[in-house]
Design a protein around this motif. Structure first.
Motif, PDB file in Angstrom:
ATOM      1  N   GLU A 151      73.762  24.689  11.047  1.00 10.54           N
ATOM      2  CA  GLU A 151      73.786  26.054  10.871  1.00 10.54           C
ATOM      3  C   GLU A 151      75.065  26.791  10.708  1.00 10.54           C
ATOM      4  O   GLU A 151      75.784  26.525  11.444  1.00 10.54           O
ATOM      5  N   PHE A 152      75.327  27.854   9.795  1.00 11.84           N
ATOM      6  CA  PHE A 152      76.558  28.349   9.855  1.00 11.84           C
ATOM      7  C   PHE A 152      76.074  30.130  10.043  1.00 11.84           C
ATOM      8  O   PHE A 152      76.387  30.980   9.255  1.00 11.84           O
ATOM      9  N   LEU A 153      75.365  30.348  11.051  1.00 13.91           N
ATOM     10  CA  LEU A 153      74.796  31.762  11.073  1.00 13.91           C
ATOM     11  C   LEU A 153      75.535  32.772  12.112  1.00 13.91           C
ATOM     12  O   LEU A 153      76.255  32.128  12.996  1.00 13.91           O
ATOM     13  N   ARG A 154      75.758  34.109  11.748  1.00 12.25           N
ATOM     14  CA  ARG A 154      76.846  34.698  12.518  1.00 12.25           C
ATOM     15  C   ARG A 154      75.741  35.838  13.183  1.00 12.25           C
ATOM     16  O   ARG A 154      74.922  36.398  12.680  1.00 12.25           O
ATOM     17  N   GLU A 155      75.986  35.792  14.586  1.00 14.60           N
ATOM     18  CA  GLU A 155      74.971  36.842  15.409  1.00 14.60           C
ATOM     19  C   GLU A 155      75.191  38.333  14.792  1.00 14.60           C
ATOM     20  O   GLU A 155      76.425  38.463  14.690  1.00 14.60           O
ATOM     21  N   GLY A 156      74.344  38.922  14.714  1.00 17.60           N
ATOM     22  CA  GLY A 156      74.462  40.027  14.202  1.00 17.60           C
ATOM     23  C   GLY A 156      74.026  40.223  12.800  1.00 17.60           C
ATOM     24  O   GLY A 156      73.821  41.324  12.045  1.00 17.60           O
ATOM     25  N   SER A 157      74.300  39.185  12.032  1.00 20.90           N
ATOM     26  CA  SER A 157      73.974  39.126  10.538  1.00 20.90           C
ATOM     27  C   SER A 157      73.194  37.902   9.931  1.00 20.90           C
ATOM     28  O   SER A 157      73.582  37.498   9.053  1.00 20.90           O
ATOM     29  N   ALA A 158      72.407  37.304  11.070  1.00 16.19           N
ATOM     30  CA  ALA A 158      72.039  36.010  10.882  1.00 16.19           C
ATOM     31  C   ALA A 158      70.862  36.100   9.716  1.00 16.19           C
ATOM     32  O   ALA A 158      70.825  35.114   8.569  1.00 16.19           O
ATOM     33  N   ILE A 159      70.242  37.040   9.606  1.00 13.76           N
ATOM     34  CA  ILE A 159      69.151  37.055   8.354  1.00 13.76           C
ATOM     35  C   ILE A 159      69.884  37.204   7.077  1.00 13.76           C
ATOM     36  O   ILE A 159      69.616  36.404   6.197  1.00 13.76           O
ATOM     37  N   GLU A 160      71.030  38.053   6.983  1.00 13.10           N
ATOM     38  CA  GLU A 160      71.632  38.101   5.808  1.00 13.10           C
ATOM     39  C   GLU A 160      72.161  36.708   5.456  1.00 13.10           C
ATOM     40  O   GLU A 160      72.211  36.321   4.142  1.00 13.10           O
ATOM     41  N   ASP A 161      72.890  36.061   6.382  1.00 16.35           N
ATOM     42  CA  ASP A 161      73.538  34.681   6.197  1.00 16.35           C
ATOM     43  C   ASP A 161      72.411  33.864   5.935  1.00 16.35           C
ATOM     44  O   ASP A 161      72.831  32.795   4.900  1.00 16.35           O
ATOM     45  N   GLY A 258      81.130  34.384  22.314  1.00 15.75           N
ATOM     46  CA  GLY A 258      79.784  34.019  21.627  1.00 15.75           C
ATOM     47  C   GLY A 258      79.452  32.643  22.195  1.00 15.75           C
ATOM     48  O   GLY A 258      80.282  31.815  23.133  1.00 15.75           O
ATOM     49  N   SER A 259      78.464  32.168  21.466  1.00 21.16           N
ATOM     50  CA  SER A 259      77.829  30.756  21.857  1.00 21.16           C
ATOM     51  C   SER A 259      78.416  29.522  21.030  1.00 21.16           C
ATOM     52  O   SER A 259      78.141  28.463  21.431  1.00 21.16           O
ATOM     53  N   CYS A 260      79.406  29.933  20.128  1.00 25.41           N
ATOM     54  CA  CYS A 260      79.659  29.009  19.224  1.00 25.41           C
ATOM     55  C   CYS A 260      80.924  28.640  19.244  1.00 25.41           C
ATOM     56  O   CYS A 260      81.634  27.339  19.427  1.00 25.41           O
ATOM     57  N   MET A 326      76.068  37.750  25.563  1.00 27.70           N
ATOM     58  CA  MET A 326      77.201  37.924  26.683  1.00 27.70           C
ATOM     59  C   MET A 326      77.880  36.788  26.709  1.00 27.70           C
ATOM     60  O   MET A 326      78.915  36.545  27.402  1.00 27.70           O
ATOM     61  N   ARG A 327      77.396  35.480  26.208  1.00 30.73           N
ATOM     62  CA  ARG A 327      78.149  34.313  26.238  1.00 30.73           C
ATOM     63  C   ARG A 327      79.658  34.478  25.861  1.00 30.73           C
ATOM     64  O   ARG A 327      80.227  34.631  24.766  1.00 30.73           O
ATOM     65  N   GLU A 328      80.599  34.057  26.770  1.00 30.69           N
ATOM     66  CA  GLU A 328      82.026  34.025  26.802  1.00 30.69           C
ATOM     67  C   GLU A 328      82.474  35.409  26.010  1.00 30.69           C
ATOM     68  O   GLU A 328      83.481  35.554  25.522  1.00 30.69           O
ATOM     69  N   ALA A 329      81.839  36.560  26.405  1.00 32.89           N
ATOM     70  CA  ALA A 329      82.400  37.824  26.085  1.00 32.89           C
ATOM     71  C   ALA A 329      83.713  38.209  26.911  1.00 32.89           C
ATOM     72  O   ALA A 329      83.749  37.767  28.142  1.00 32.89           O
TER      73      ALA A 329
END
Length: 445
Positions: A151-161, A258-260, A326-329
């Motif tokens: 997957e290449f999803l960006r959190e906050g715009s995952a649906i768009e991606d 983030g997580s990635c 909050m991961r690695e924020a």
């Protein structure tokens, strides 16, 4: 097509919902009964714009369901997606416990030939092990082939991606299995790249490592720009116009989180070490990013000498806007260092406060309104470029702060935005704005 998704975290839930939206019958499986009950009520465990609405739409249409039962979830399914977490181990490697547990459960519960599709980010060679585990645990005379579909999803715009991505990568050493996954994804209308299993696994890590490298590079250039009187935004614009470079991921700031990116860069370093290769560049990228997270604290210490007793508001706690992740924020490192320096820390985030309370120091105080955070503070740190922060320059007027002093880790404003405010404004890779001193001198004259 009838599809099962194992894992209802960020990747699994978004994938399942979007596959149902393009017409597939999807059952999402998770071993957490509380989470499944919430999902059946239409409540998402993650914050992602547009996700709950799309989830409810497809539940009502009968294309999307949730269960904890593998027998029910895998019944008659033609494809089974593994979308569980691969958290970072203490040594930096990806922990594949959940992936391998899912593989065993697939083998134990399928009753027909299936394609196993790995969405989880996994080290090179993992998909071959997944197939071995599935086949070793079969209870019936069936077969499973494995496809890597990162997957290449960006959190906050995952649906768009999901609906407007750049490419869909399908890695398989079995043509028929790859064809099935291509057919599943065809309705998205996104270009499909077919590769080998190992290449697909590498593409995911390489893409994230390259983007992390761009971020660390532009932050290093920003730090140098401050020492040479260059403006990082002009510099970024100039190099970004070069089509060989491109203008994305050239926003100077306080690093990635983030997580990635943090997890995947560390995992790729570990993969390299296991192959007896020293990935010097990526190690530097990681080091630069860790140092960049607390750049604002260093700037504040240079400005004040000591932060002991200072009331400092942190605006934005999530690692990026439009997510509660909050991961690695950067806020975690910043809050810890400020507390160690003896500062009083006030935290504000429009979405992530509850998650922040789980990882920030217990000394942090939280408020519900951005104006309240600023009123209580002597100094403001901007850590996340939420829209409401970017659009509210007037909150930094002396209506809310007696002597507005703002350290902006995301370069939310231009000098022109602040021209009519009495403010000290310190950002990343740009000249400091000192309208307070300028106006006082002008008044004295």
């Amino acid at each position: 097509m009838k599809i099962a998704i194992i894992g209802t975290g960020y990747v699994g839930l978004v994938t399942g919902v979007c596959l149902s939206e393009i017409g597939h019958e999807v059952t999402c499986i998770d071993i957490n009964p509380e989470k499944i009950e919430q999902l059946k009520k239409g409540i998402s465990p993650i914050y992602e714009p547009g996700l709950e609405e799309l989830m409810e739409k497809n539940r009502e249409a009968g294309r999307l369901d949730f269960t904890t039962n593998y027998i029910i979830g895998l019944k008659d399914k033609e494809a089974v997606y593994i979308a569980v977490g691969t958290p970072q181990s203490e040594d930096g490697a990806a922990d594949l416990t959940y992936v391998f547990n899912a593989a065993r459960s697939i083998g134990q519960n399928i009753t027909r030939d299936v394609v196993v599709v790995t969405k989880s980010t996994v080290p090179i060679g993992t998909n071959a092990k997944v197939r071995q585990l599935v086949m070793a645990n079969l209870q019936d005379n069936v077969c499973a082939e494995v496809v890597s579909n990162p997957e290449f999803l960006r959190e906050g715009s995952a649906i768009e991606d999901s609906f407007n991505g750049d490419r869909i990568v399908i890695g398989s050493d079995h043509k028929g299995a790859g064809d099935i996954v291509a057919e599943i994804n065809e309705p998205f209308g996104i270009p499909i790249l077919r590769t080998s299993l190992h290449s697909a696994e590498m593409i995911k890590y390489a893409a994230n490592a390259f983007l992390a490298t761009k971020i660390s590079f532009i932050n290093e250039i920003a730090n140098l720009s401050e020492r040479t009187n260059a403006n990082i935004e002009e510099v970024a614009r100039g190099i970004g116009m070069d089509t060989r470079i491109g203008n994305k991921f050239l926003n100077a700031g306080i690093g990635y989180g983030g997580s990635c990116f943090p997890k995947d860069t560390q995992a790729l370093v570990k993969i390299s070490e296991e192959r007896d290769y020293d990935f010097h560049l990526l190690k530097s990228v990681i080091s630069v990013n860790e140092n960049q997270k607390t750049a604002l604290v260093r700037k504040a210490k240079e400005r004040f000498g000591t932060l002991h007793g200072k009331k400092i508001a942190l605006l934005g706690l999530a690692f990026k806007p439009e997510t509660d992740d909050m991961r690695e924020a950067a806020s975690i490192s910043v809050a810890r260092e400020l507390i160690e320096e003896g500062a009083e820390v006030i935290g504000y985030d429009p979405i992530a406060t509850e998650n922040a309370k789980k990882v920030l120091p217990e000394e942090v105080q939280y408020v519900d309104q951005i104006e309240e955070a600023i009123k209580q503070a002597e100094v403001v740190f901007i850590l996340t470029e939420w829209k409401e922060i970017v659009e509210k320059t007037l909150i930094f007027s002396n209506l809310f702060m007696e002597k507005p002093i703002v350290f902006d880790g995301r370069n939310c404003y231009s000098n022109e935005d602040l021209a009519n405010l009495e403010i000290e404004y310190i950002s990343m890779g740009r000249d400091q704005v000192t309208n307070v001193q300028e106006r006082r001198v002008a008044a004295a004259i």
